[in-house]
Design an enzyme around this catalytic site. Structure first.
Site, PDB file in Angstrom:
ATOM      1  CG  ASP A   9      -7.653   9.458   5.440  1.00 51.60           C
ATOM      2  OD1 ASP A   9      -7.297  10.500   4.857  1.00 51.60           O
ATOM      3  OD2 ASP A   9      -8.765   9.323   5.980  1.00 51.60           O
ATOM      4  NE  ARG A  10      -5.516  15.731   9.471  1.00 44.97           N
ATOM      5  CZ  ARG A  10      -5.357  17.028   9.255  1.00 44.97           C
ATOM      6  NH1 ARG A  10      -4.165  17.576   9.338  1.00 44.97           N
ATOM      7  NH2 ARG A  10      -6.397  17.776   8.928  1.00 44.97           N
ATOM      8  CG  ASP A  11      -8.844  15.015   8.373  1.00 46.07           C
ATOM      9  OD1 ASP A  11      -8.081  15.068   9.360  1.00 46.07           O
ATOM     10  OD2 ASP A  11      -8.838  15.861   7.471  1.00 46.07           O
ATOM     11  CB  THR A  51      -3.757  13.939   5.035  1.00 47.39           C
ATOM     12  OG1 THR A  51      -4.986  14.597   5.293  1.00 47.39           O
ATOM     13  CG2 THR A  51      -2.603  14.910   5.198  1.00 47.39           C
ATOM     14  CG  ASN A  52      -6.641  13.547  -0.700  1.00 44.54           C
ATOM     15  OD1 ASN A  52      -5.462  13.372  -0.962  1.00 44.54           O
ATOM     16  ND2 ASN A  52      -7.602  12.859  -1.269  1.00 44.54           N
ATOM     17  CB  SER A  54      -9.697  19.948  -0.886  1.00 45.07           C
ATOM     18  OG  SER A  54     -10.811  19.874  -0.020  1.00 45.07           O
ATOM     19  CE  LYS A 102      -5.598  10.254   0.993  1.00 43.44           C
ATOM     20  NZ  LYS A 102      -5.958   9.971   2.399  1.00 43.44           N
ATOM     21  CG  ASP A 127     -12.705   8.089   6.115  1.00 47.33           C
ATOM     22  OD1 ASP A 127     -11.580   8.506   5.756  1.00 47.33           O
ATOM     23  OD2 ASP A 127     -13.703   8.842   6.180  1.00 47.33           O
ATOM     24  CE  LYS A 128     -13.475  11.546   2.973  1.00 48.49           C
ATOM     25  NZ  LYS A 128     -13.028  12.908   2.691  1.00 48.49           N
TER      26      LYS A 128
END
Length: 192
Positions: A9-11, A51-52, A54, A102, A127-128
């Site tokens: 994941d990125r953020d 990476t999501n 939105s 994801k 992280d999610k």
């Protein structure tokens, strides 16, 4: 010979999340991330970014903006000589149908097939809950990291990790300290 792979994941996993980041200068690496990924590369890991985003679907910024941010991330991590082995940006809002957003495992499964990766050699890190659920749905290992901005776990994600017996560590470096040694040992055995 097995090849380990990380799906990242990125953020709030690699960079601080300022919310709907659309400008490359907004990206700031979390402490220890560059060094951790250098160790992963040295151990032979393939590195994928999933990476999501939105903010694209919401009209806050464009796909070109997200791609520019990811190019900046690669520069921060690898300099001018390196890159991720693959990048997937899911631009849809959470309420829209999506192939890659994801927790969909589609990108992980496609990359595994394309690169001949074994499920037991792959790890999704984020992280999610959606990051962890992506790994579980793909049949690979998954690991939770604490949120970059405050160093705390998201409560729902920590509960999910515990319920599913997943790795949960404060940082990416700590996750890799748990996960990578088995590949280093396997590589040493192959070289003897």
């Amino acid at each position: 010979m097995s090849t380990p792979a990380l799906f990242l994941d990125r953020d709030d996993t690699l960079v601080y999340d300022e919310g709907y980041m659309s400008r490359p200068e907004q990206l700031v690496l979390l402490p220890g991330v560059s060094e951790a990924l250098s160790r992963a590369r040295a151990a032979g890991c393939k590195l994928f970014l999933l990476t999501n985003q939105s903010g694209i679907g919401r009209g806050y910024y464009t796909m070109a903006d997200a791609e520019a941010c990811n190019r900046r991330l690669e520069q921060l991590l690898f300099g001018e000589t390196g890159a991720f082995d693959g990048i997937c940006i899911a631009p849809e809002r959470p309420d829209e149908p999506s192939r890659y957003r994801k927790p969909s495992p589609a990108y992980v499964l496609e990359r595994m097939e394309a690169h001949g990766l074994r499920p037991e050699d792959c790890l999704v890190v984020g992280d999610k809950v959606s990051d962890l659920a992506c790994g579980v749905a793909a049949g690979v290992s998954a690991a939770l990291v604490a949120r970059g901005a405050n160093g705390r776990f998201r409560e729902d994600a920590l509960a999910y990790a515990r319920e599913n017996g997943l790795i949960a560590e404060q940082t990416l470096a700590a996750v890799l300290a748990v996960w990578l040694p088995r590949f280093s040992a396997a590589n040493r055995r192959r070289c003897e």
